[in-house]
Design an enzyme around this catalytic site. Structure first.
Site, PDB file in Angstrom:
ATOM      1  N   SER A 171       0.796  -1.231   0.000  1.00 24.64           N
ATOM      2  CA  SER A 171       0.000   0.000   0.000  1.00 24.64           C
ATOM      3  C   SER A 171       0.827   1.279   0.000  1.00 24.64           C
ATOM      4  CB  SER A 171      -0.968   0.010   1.180  1.00 24.64           C
ATOM      5  OG  SER A 171      -0.282   0.225   2.392  1.00 24.64           O
ATOM      6  N   LYS A 189       0.444   4.872   6.793  1.00 25.94           N
ATOM      7  CA  LYS A 189      -0.133   5.647   5.684  1.00 25.94           C
ATOM      8  C   LYS A 189       0.487   7.041   5.661  1.00 25.94           C
ATOM      9  CE  LYS A 189      -2.981   2.298   4.927  1.00 25.94           C
ATOM     10  NZ  LYS A 189      -2.576   1.355   3.914  1.00 25.94           N
TER      11      LYS A 189
END
Length: 173
Positions: free
Chosen positions: A41, A89
């Site tokens: 990701s 993230k």
């Protein structure tokens, strides 16, 4: 005499152990720790080799003690969908910002007070705010500041935000 010397060694070891363990635990809890980044990701920033290689990063807990992050920072946070899991993230938007989403139920989102918008760098391969919405700052765990492993990737992680991911509006600028 040798027995007395052995006892002194054991006593010094035990007392050192009982000092070192709490100091180490406190350091890891409050200051910094390391973590292996798994998944795709955050590619290409982290794990550019795909599933074959995992980057190991330094997580600075001290930096986020007052929930101060900036757009572009890479952060570790408790997953809003699974409190047993930590995710990593990039911060895209902060409270008051209006962000254009990527596949969220609404095209634009205004980030509420005490929240942030986080996304993985590899759009379409990331479970992020586009799936679960703005994230409470209370879920922040740490800021990723350096890649420690593999050695050929040693580097300081700088806050970077692609032009197309910058907020459309920000109250704080």
């Amino acid at each position: 005499m040798a027995q007395l010397h052995g006892r002194r060694y054991i006593r010094a070891f035990v007392s050192g152990f009982f000092v070192a363990v709490p100091v180490t635990v406190t350091f890891l809890d409050r200051v910094a720790c390391i973590a292996r980044v798994e998944g795709v990701s955050m590619q290409p920033s982290l794990n550019p080799g795909g599933r074959n290689e995992s980057d190991v990063v330094l997580l600075n807990r001290w930096r986020i003690r007052n929930y101060e992050v900036q757009r572009g920072d890479i952060v570790s946070l408790v997953s809003p969908k699974n409190p047993e899991q930590k995710i990593i993230k990039r911060v895209i938007g902060l409270e008051g910002d209006i962000v254009k989403t990527v596949g969220h139920k609404t095209q634009y989102v205004r980030i509420p007070s005490g929240h942030m918008w986080v996304e993985g760098d590899h759009h379409g391969h990331s479970f992020d705010s586009n799936a679960f919405g703005p994230v409470s700052l209370g879920l922040l765990h740490a800021q990723a500041t350096h890649i420690l492993w593999p050695p050929n990737r040693w580097q300081k992680l700088k806050p970077v935000l692609l032009e197309e991911r910058k907020p459309l509006y920000s109250e704080n600028d």
